[in-house]
Motif scaffolding. Structure first.
Motif, PDB file in Angstrom:
ATOM      1  N   TRP A 211     -23.385  36.661  -9.788  1.00  0.00           N
ATOM      2  CA  TRP A 211     -23.555  36.837 -11.140  1.00  0.00           C
ATOM      3  C   TRP A 211     -24.186  35.992 -11.924  1.00  0.00           C
ATOM      4  N   GLY A 212     -24.466  34.506 -11.383  1.00  0.00           N
ATOM      5  CA  GLY A 212     -25.150  33.576 -12.125  1.00  0.00           C
ATOM      6  C   GLY A 212     -25.728  32.747 -11.226  1.00  0.00           C
ATOM      7  N   MET A 213     -26.874  32.217 -11.806  1.00  0.00           N
ATOM      8  CA  MET A 213     -27.672  30.967 -10.800  1.00  0.00           C
ATOM      9  C   MET A 213     -28.007  30.085 -11.933  1.00  0.00           C
ATOM     10  N   PHE A 214     -27.481  28.693 -11.833  1.00  0.00           N
ATOM     11  CA  PHE A 214     -28.102  27.711 -12.799  1.00  0.00           C
ATOM     12  C   PHE A 214     -28.574  26.498 -12.207  1.00  0.00           C
ATOM     13  N   PRO A 215     -29.527  25.974 -12.833  1.00  0.00           N
ATOM     14  CA  PRO A 215     -30.274  24.800 -12.302  1.00  0.00           C
ATOM     15  C   PRO A 215     -29.511  23.558 -12.170  1.00  0.00           C
ATOM     16  N   MET A 216     -29.470  22.755 -11.023  1.00  0.00           N
ATOM     17  CA  MET A 216     -28.802  21.475 -11.045  1.00  0.00           C
ATOM     18  C   MET A 216     -29.484  20.471 -10.965  1.00  0.00           C
ATOM     19  N   PRO A 217     -29.208  19.074 -11.190  1.00  0.00           N
ATOM     20  CA  PRO A 217     -30.032  17.815 -10.597  1.00  0.00           C
ATOM     21  C   PRO A 217     -30.573  18.035  -9.102  1.00  0.00           C
ATOM     22  N   ASN A 218     -31.358  17.347  -8.875  1.00  0.00           N
ATOM     23  CA  ASN A 218     -31.856  17.190  -7.617  1.00  0.00           C
ATOM     24  C   ASN A 218     -32.220  18.317  -6.998  1.00  0.00           C
TER      25      ASN A 218
END
Length: 957
Positions: A211-218
């Motif tokens: 239901w969700g995808m979020f950008p993260m560091p690296n």
């Protein structure tokens, strides 16, 4: 552990540095506003949210597309589909929407109204294989991607391209401008160069919904699943995100979420509201039904242009004011009205109307409620730290709180507060409900010593210096002097005013290590030597431009907090000991402050606690600069009979508009897409062409004008938010056409008619002048002739008059001559009578006796006399003359009176000649009586009455 100044400073710096990089507060709850179905008049579920460049919000609702501008809601429907599942707005203002078997976009038409254009019509729909729901819409460059479970539809350059799912899609996401889709068999796919590329290691999620995808560091990606929790994808595989956020999601299920300023992630849940965590998975906030949400199932979340959080709920919509420097401890923390707060031994203590409550102070107060300190149930008025001990002024007495479970009662009287006595470090004076008491520090600790005699009034407002105790009660100021042994008040003095020019006393306050007395923002100090009050001009100058205050307190940083009109402000002290006034950040607290109990607890600039009627507010001053922004304002609609223009639907300006004169009653509806404290947003407007003054500020959204005259108008509008910040003004120009009889062309026609009329009149005037000149000449000729004729007539009359005068004169002359003639004739008659007498006498003479010569002479004398008498015809000539002269008179008289006799005619003539009776008698040879008789008979024949003059009558004839 007890705080030292160094500890507090280090904690303050740490907290300030953390919050300067964060907009999500970990202390208390942000302000939450719920919108129910009855508010927006739509369906229960809200699946997606977006915002246009004007600030209007749009919601994909079960009953259609909802639009919200902060004050009003509008609903738009799709053809053949009620439910809207997805929404996305591009930079041009097109609102792309997707529903069941329908997708397209709304766009403003020439009149600003949202008009729907279907893109699904470009598809040859099969009744046995419908499009199904469009669950996601993404904009990537110039592409608009519509995603259903079976296909994706890519709209680009007015062309529609369709790509089928390898098996069946679940949902799709854009991460770093890359499109990812979950396939139920192949895992997560990246759509690239018109192909679907599976991500390595993503098939472990095949049996669960992403239901969700979020950008993260690296370059990592956080993946939120419905029931398996949170995973980190590093390009090689999926690994569980082991932290408290993951534990929460595994327990409550995830329905996606949203990034907040790339530093936090808001994750929706099915069962327990929403959590906000940092990039390490630490939960910063947890907001659910217990803490103010109307529903625990969050279907979607969205961050608006002010970094505030919007939630689409399974039933309703929620607004969470994350950008505010304020957060609150209210009913969800079991707090009521707060009168005081203080941090003591790593705990936050709060005095309320229900007792004293405490909470662990670790700078993250987010979950558990405050707990009641045992033995403090009831009204608590004040909390003070004195000599590293916590004193509580309570309805039940003077309490010494040693821990949440240990409370010592020093005195059973009800207390308002305590003060240390200068120069007496081992003594504290307490204000009770009926006077003052004294406490002494002994080897066994603080103990009640005695009640101070001589004064029994109570107050919560008092200060004490080296010489006096000062208190304000019932608009009076009391000066109390303590005895040396502190057992009684030896001198009491009462003041009604501080100076002759100022009446009343508003407050007593202690700051800058001095006691000040204030009225109408004028601050006074007391001179002990002179025994008088004098104004401190320096302090009064600081408050010159401050609203009239009713309470003032100094915090530990030297800032001066003041209350006015149920509102709050602060004078922030700078390093150079100057002050800067700040009011606007606290406007949302107006009406919620506790009257006569200004409770400000400043730990540091990032942690200020403010007592409210419904709990405790936490204020972070470092966030206030970014929080208060200039609002925008729009003329949402412009209406007139039979038509409406919408100016706020993605368009900032419309061309100038002209309306007919018969529609000269117009209506404006205003909007300002401001979502915090919307009830305090105010508008001011100015209609150029109608008035030259701005209207007073008002919360009214509608303004109507009726019976406007024709002409050009410019509507100017500005808004002011609850923090007193004004927007730039917006304008809308419109023109009201004149009525046909005042139209420009009609005026030209009028002018032409006037000119033609003038020319016609001018020509007619010239003709008339010529005619008038002609007629004037004729008239002058006529007048001349008339004058000439008149002159001739006058001359003729004059001649006639002269002739008449001559005739009269001649007549008079004739009459005179007639008179003379008559007289002469009478003389002749007399002579003839005499001669006849002589003749008769001669006859009597006897001639016989005379001689012949004598006889002869006598006969000759007789014959001579007889001949003379016989030859005299003067009388007959006289009668003829008279008749000739008076012929006309006699003729007229005869005509009027035919019966008159000739003798009467003669009598009339004689009377006309004004002859006397005697003369008439001689002429007519009658007696005087006979003349009178003849006159009588003549009057009778002429039918004259007695009063009429006979001679006058005859003259008139």
């Amino acid at each position: 552990m007890k705080y030292t100044s160094l500890n507090l400073l280090l904690l303050g710096l740490l907290m300030t540095s953390t919050l300067l990089t964060s907009q999500v507060k970990n202390i208390g709850l942000p302000d939450i506003r719920n919108y129910k179905r009855s508010d927006y008049k739509g369906g229960t579920q809200n699946w997606d949210i977006d915002q246009d460049k004007n600030g209007n919000l749009y919601f994909a609702n079960n009953n259609g597309l909802l639009q919200f501008d902060g004050s009003s809601w509008k609903k738009y429907s799709l053809p053949n589909s009620f439910a809207v599942r997805s929404i996305k707005i591009d930079d041009s203002g097109k609102i792309f929407v997707g529903g069941y078997s329908e997708f397209g976009f709304f766009e403003s038409n020439k009149k600003g109204k949202l008009e729907y254009f279907s893109l699904s019509k470009m598809i040859n729909k099969d009744a046995n294989n419908p499009i199904d729901f469009i669950w996601k819409i993404h904009i990537r460059g110039i592409e608009v991607i519509f995603q259903s479970f079976e296909k994706i539809y890519i709209y680009k350059n007015k062309q529609l391209k369709i790509r089928n799912a390898p098996n069946r899609f679940q949902f799709s996401f854009i991460i770093n401008n890359k499109l990812y889709l979950q396939d139920i068999a192949l895992g997560i796919l990246e759509y690239k160069n018109d192909t679907f590329i599976p991500l390595k290691g993503s098939r472990i999620l095949n049996n669960n919904e992403v239901w969700g995808m979020f950008p993260m560091p690296n370059n990592k990606i956080l993946v939120a699943t419905l029931s398996k929790g949170l995973f980190i994808y590093d390009g090689k595989g999926m690994t569980p995100w082991k932290n408290e956020a993951n534990e929460f999601i595994k327990k409550n299920s995830s329905l996606g979420g949203v990034n907040i300023t790339n530093r936090f992630i808001a994750i929706n849940s099915v069962l327990d509201g929403i959590i906000i965590c940092d990039l390490n998975g630490k939960i910063i906030q947890h907001i659910n039904h217990k803490k103010g949400l109307q529903n625990n199932t969050v279907l979607t979340s969205f961050i608006d242009n002010k970094n505030n959080l919007w939630l689409g709920l399974d039933n309703g919509i929620a607004f969470i004011n994350e950008s505010s420097p304020f957060s609150y401890f209210g009913f969800s923390y079991d707090l009521s009205t707060v009168y005081a707060s203080v941090i003591f031994n790593d705990k936050l203590y709060v005095a309320t109307n229900q007792g004293v409550f405490c909470h662990t102070w670790n700078k993250t107060i987010k979950e558990d409620a405050f707990s009641l300190v045992k033995g403090t149930t009831g009204q608590a008025w004040d909390l003070q730290i004195i000599d590293n001990l916590l004193f509580c002024a309570h309805n039940r007495g003077a309490l010494l709180i040693e821990s949440p479970n240990a409370v010592k009662i020093l005195d059973n009287r009800g207390y308002f507060g305590f003060k240390k006595i200068p120069n007496h470090p081992n003594f504290i004076i307490g204000s009770t409900y009926n006077g003052f008491t004294l406490f002494e520090k002994t080897q066994n600790g603080w103990e009640f010593k005695n009640k101070i005699a001589g004064f029994n009034k109570s107050t919560n407002t008092f200060e004490i210096d080296r010489y006096n105790l000062w208190l304000k009660k019932d608009d009076l100021l009391y000066q109390l002097e303590l005895s040396k042994n502190l057992t009684k008040f030896t001198k009491i003095k009462c003041y009604q005013q501080l100076a002759k020019e100022t009446k009343g006393i508003t407050s007593i306050q202690h700051f800058n290590n001095k006691i000040y007395f204030q009225t109408k923002n004028h601050f006074y100090k007391y001179s002990q030597q002179q025994g008088t009050f004098y104004e401190d001009q320096t302090i009064s100058a600081i408050f010159k431009n401050v609203p009239l205050i009713n309470a003032l307190t100094e915090d530990r940083l030297g800032n001066l907090w003041y209350a006015f009109d149920e509102s709050l402000g602060v004078l922030l002290k700078s390093t150079n000991s100057t002050y800067k006034n700040s009011i606007s950040p606290f406007s949302n607290l107006t009406g919620n402050l506790v009257n006569n109990y200004l409770s400000i607890n400043t730990v540091d600039s990032a942690n200020v606690f403010i007592g409210l009627t419904d709990g405790l507010a936490h204020y972070n001053a470092s966030l206030s600069k970014s929080f208060i922004t200039k609002p925008k304002v729009f003329i949402q609609s412009f209406s007139f009979p039979n038509d409406t223009l919408l100016l706020g639907n993605g368009r900032t300006k419309l061309n100038d508009y002209t309306i007919p004169y018969k529609s000269n009653s117009v209506r404006f509806i205003f909007s300002s897409p401001t979502y915090e404290n919307v009830e305090n947003v105010e508008f001011s407007y100015l209609l150029n062409g109608f008035t030259d003054k701005w209207s007073p500020w008002s919360t009214s959204l509608i303004k109507e004008y009726t019976n406007l005259r024709e002409g050009n108008y410019k509507m100017k509008l500005k808004a002011r938010n609850s923090y007193g910040i004004e927007s730039d003004s917006t304008t809308f120009n419109f023109t009201i056409s004149p009525p046909w009889y005042r139209h420009f062309l009609t005026y030209l026609f009028y002018i032409s008619i006037i000119i033609a009329t003038i020319l016609f009149i001018q020509r007619r005037i010239k003709v008339k002048i010529r005619k008038n000149k002609y007629y004037e000449t004729i008239e002058q000729r006529r007048i001349y002739l008339e004058k000439e004729s008149k002159i001739r007539q006058e001359q003729y009359k004059l001649e006639k008059e002269i002739e008449k005068l001559q005739n009269d004169k001649l007549q008079i002359k004739i009459l005179t001559k007639d008179k003379e003639l008559v007289n002469n004739s009478l003389q002749v008659v007399k002579k003839n009578k005499i001669l006849n007498g002589i003749i008769h006498k001669l006859k009597d003479i006897n001639v016989e006796s005379f001689d012949d010569s004598t006889k002869l002479k006598l006969n000759k004398l007789n014959k001579s006399i007889t001949k003379e008498v016989t030859a005299d015809k003067s009388w007959n000539d006289l009668e003829k003359h008279i008749k000739n002269v008076h012929f006309d008179f006699l003729k007229r008289l005869k005509e009027k009176h035919p019966t008159i006799s000739p003798r009467e005619l003669d009598l009339s003539t004689y009377l006309l000649m004004n002859m006397s009776t005697k003369e008439i008698a001689e002429i007519m040879n009658i007696s005087n009586g006979g003349v009178e008789l003849a006159r009588y008979r003549l009057r009778k024949k002429l039918q004259l009455n007695k009063k009429e003059n006979l001679v006058g009558f005859l003259i008139a004839i």
